[in-house]
Design an enzyme around this catalytic site. Structure first.
Site, PDB file in Angstrom:
ATOM      1  CG  HIS A   1      -0.262   0.334   2.503  1.00 29.93           C
ATOM      2  ND1 HIS A   1       0.508  -0.582   3.164  1.00 29.93           N
ATOM      3  CD2 HIS A   1      -0.208   1.472   3.238  1.00 29.93           C
ATOM      4  CE1 HIS A   1       0.998  -0.029   4.272  1.00 29.93           C
ATOM      5  NE2 HIS A   1       0.583   1.213   4.348  1.00 29.93           N
TER       6      HIS A   1
HETATM    7  C1  UD1 Z   1      -2.119   5.602   5.850  1.00 23.96           C
HETATM    8  C2  UD1 Z   1      -0.797   6.079   6.474  1.00 23.96           C
HETATM    9  C3  UD1 Z   1       0.246   4.964   6.379  1.00 23.96           C
HETATM   10  C4  UD1 Z   1      -0.269   3.683   6.968  1.00 23.96           C
HETATM   11  C5  UD1 Z   1      -1.596   3.320   6.308  1.00 23.96           C
HETATM   12  C6  UD1 Z   1      -2.191   2.053   6.877  1.00 23.96           C
HETATM   13  C7  UD1 Z   1      -0.269   8.477   6.249  1.00 23.96           C
HETATM   14  C8  UD1 Z   1       0.579   9.464   5.543  1.00 23.96           C
HETATM   15  N1  UD1 Z   1      -0.250   7.230   5.731  1.00 23.96           N
HETATM   16  O1  UD1 Z   1      -1.873   5.355   4.470  1.00 23.96           O
HETATM   17  O2  UD1 Z   1       1.396   5.368   7.097  1.00 23.96           O
HETATM   18  O3  UD1 Z   1       0.675   2.665   6.754  1.00 23.96           O
HETATM   19  O4  UD1 Z   1      -2.513   4.409   6.502  1.00 23.96           O
HETATM   20  O5  UD1 Z   1      -3.277   1.631   6.113  1.00 23.96           O
HETATM   21  O6  UD1 Z   1      -0.911   8.822   7.214  1.00 23.96           O
HETATM   22  N2  UD1 Z   1      -9.200   5.066   1.646  1.00 23.96           N
HETATM   23  C9  UD1 Z   1     -10.395   4.404   1.622  1.00 23.96           C
HETATM   24  N3  UD1 Z   1     -11.026   4.176   2.806  1.00 23.96           N
HETATM   25  C10 UD1 Z   1     -10.529   4.582   3.992  1.00 23.96           C
HETATM   26  C11 UD1 Z   1      -9.311   5.266   4.009  1.00 23.96           C
HETATM   27  C12 UD1 Z   1      -8.647   5.495   2.826  1.00 23.96           C
HETATM   28  O7  UD1 Z   1     -10.886   4.021   0.577  1.00 23.96           O
HETATM   29  O8  UD1 Z   1     -11.163   4.315   5.045  1.00 23.96           O
HETATM   30  C13 UD1 Z   1      -8.492   5.287   0.373  1.00 23.96           C
HETATM   31  C14 UD1 Z   1      -8.747   6.651  -0.205  1.00 23.96           C
HETATM   32  O9  UD1 Z   1      -8.762   6.550  -1.580  1.00 23.96           O
HETATM   33  C15 UD1 Z   1      -7.518   7.430   0.214  1.00 23.96           C
HETATM   34  C16 UD1 Z   1      -6.435   6.351   0.163  1.00 23.96           C
HETATM   35  O10 UD1 Z   1      -7.101   5.165   0.585  1.00 23.96           O
HETATM   36  O11 UD1 Z   1      -7.251   8.519  -0.609  1.00 23.96           O
HETATM   37  C17 UD1 Z   1      -5.281   6.617   1.050  1.00 23.96           C
HETATM   38  O12 UD1 Z   1      -5.719   6.813   2.416  1.00 23.96           O
HETATM   39  P1  UD1 Z   1      -4.800   7.666   3.419  1.00 23.96           P
HETATM   40  O13 UD1 Z   1      -5.367   7.666   4.775  1.00 23.96           O
HETATM   41  O14 UD1 Z   1      -4.509   9.002   2.801  1.00 23.96           O
HETATM   42  O15 UD1 Z   1      -3.417   6.900   3.411  1.00 23.96           O
HETATM   43  P2  UD1 Z   1      -3.077   5.336   3.432  1.00 23.96           P
HETATM   44  O16 UD1 Z   1      -2.498   4.970   2.114  1.00 23.96           O
HETATM   45  O17 UD1 Z   1      -4.217   4.530   3.962  1.00 23.96           O
END
Ligand code: UD1
Length: 363
Positions: A210
């Protein structure tokens, strides 16, 4: 001593839960839980709250997804009035996600003391958003709880006074050890068709990817999948897909082997899956630690790790992102028994107790 506990994203829930249980065991009830809403899908959030026996958050900020600045700013705007109103003595943040960074920035300007759980980890790679979050969180924290000696050394080198640093062990391991028996009793492996005719688990591998650097660029991701597919021609590969990775995997058509993709799994199913795996391929930080405690060979598909103790003492091997190197490492390890796996000091399931002991004496 009023504590504010902050959690925002999936790995945070696993780290905060044992601290809540340790506070309950000490009958200290002057604390409140803030869920920033960085992760909001049921699969990434709700199931973790229920399976880890966490209470409904006292405050939910509902910030959702966005750019780094948007997400960080929304947590700051949501948290500031809550801290001003509830007036905690200490705010407890965990890990290195954007919610951690935002909470630390708000608390420091309100003069609230900050305790950072999992302090001092360093990959040395500032292109990782988490590395920036760790650096800022640690420089502003008053109490720094570390998982291993290398983290203490990093903090000391950066000028953090020794008296602020407490080597307590690993709260993620607390959660793992608390729930491993329950996970093993689940029918996860049956449901995923991973039980052989002898009633025992068959050989299979687990994959998670991820990190933006691995999944956001199609070329890099497809290269990694070529290596994964090589493994999948020897044994089934189970790949629970993070939402960030979902779009990318839809465009990958190269599978010759048995690659089984599925949505992200709940905590207990994922623990059950990892516990019986023959190998784990990942770019996660926490999974390097969990694999080491479970004694399962782990191949980290990154160029660096902020968790070197999982290499020196655990089962982890840093194999990078070059498909040829990953294939070579997998072929070498999958065909021979695991040679090393020593216990990592203080990764014994009692880190949260040690954290609470310190927190309740902060003056
Ligand atoms: C975040 C953390 C990362 C951690 C990971 C665990 C930061 C910078 N990154 O990354 O360190 O390892 O969480 O999973 O804080 N999305 C969904 N549903 C959700 C949440 C996110 O669909 O409930 C999708 C969205 O498209 C979003 C993308 O995932 O834009 C990324 O989510 P985000 O919280 O920005 O970062 P992660 O890649 O999950």
């Amino acid at each position: 001593m009023r504590l504010c506990l902050v959690a925002g994203a999936r790995p945070n829930f696993v780290k905060i839960a044992p601290i809540i249980h340790a506070l309950r065991a000490r009958q200290h009830d002057d604390w409140f839980l803030v869920h920033t809403g960085q992760h909001y899908d049921a699969k990434l959030s709700d199931t973790f709250f229920s399976e880890l026996n966490m209470p409904v958050p006292d405050e939910s900020l509902g910030v959702g997804s966005g750019t780094h600045a948007e997400q960080t700013a929304k947590v700051m705007l949501g948290l500031e009035p809550i801290l001003a109103r509830r007036q905690p003595d200490v705010i407890v943040v965990v890990g290195d996600v954007n919610s951690t960074l935002a909470a630390v920035l708000v608390a420091s300007k309100l003069g609230i003391r900050i305790a950072h759980v999992e302090a001092g980890l360093r990959s040395g790679d500032r292109s990782m958003p988490e590395e920036i979050n760790r650096l800022v969180a640690d420089v502003l924290s008053d109490v720094l709880f570390t998982t291993s000696e290398d983290a203490d050394e990093n903090l000391l080198r950066e000028g953090i006074p020794r008296e602020r640093i407490h080597l307590v062990g690993n709260v993620m391991v607390d959660s793992l050890l608390q729930h491993l028996d329950a996970a093993r009793r689940r029918d996860t492996l049956q449901r995923l068709n991973l039980i052989g005719s002898n009633g025992q688990p068959i050989r299979y591998a687990v994959v998670t990817l991820h990190r933006p650097s691995n999944v956001d660029a199609a070329d890099t991701f497809h290269g990694l999948m070529t290596a994964i597919d090589h493994v999948a021609q020897q044994m089934p590969v189970i790949f629970p897909v993070h939402p960030r990775t979902a779009a990318r995997i839809a465009s990958w058509e190269g599978a010759k082997g048995d690659v089984r993709t599925m949505e992200s799994l709940p905590y207990l199913d994922f623990l059950a899956l990892n516990a019986s795996a023959s190998a784990i391929f990942t770019d996660s930080g926490g999974l390097q630690e969990e694999a080491s405690v479970l004694g399962v060979p782990c191949f980290t598909l990154r160029e660096n790790t902020e968790r070197p103790v999982t290499i020196s003492k655990g089962t982890n091997e840093l194999v990078g992102t070059n498909p040829t190197s990953i294939i070579a490492a997998a072929d070498r390890v999958l065909n021979q028994p695991l040679g090393k796996n020593t216990e990592i000091p203080l990764w014994d399931g009692r880190a949260a107790e040690r954290i609470v002991d310190v927190l309740l004496t902060v003056r």
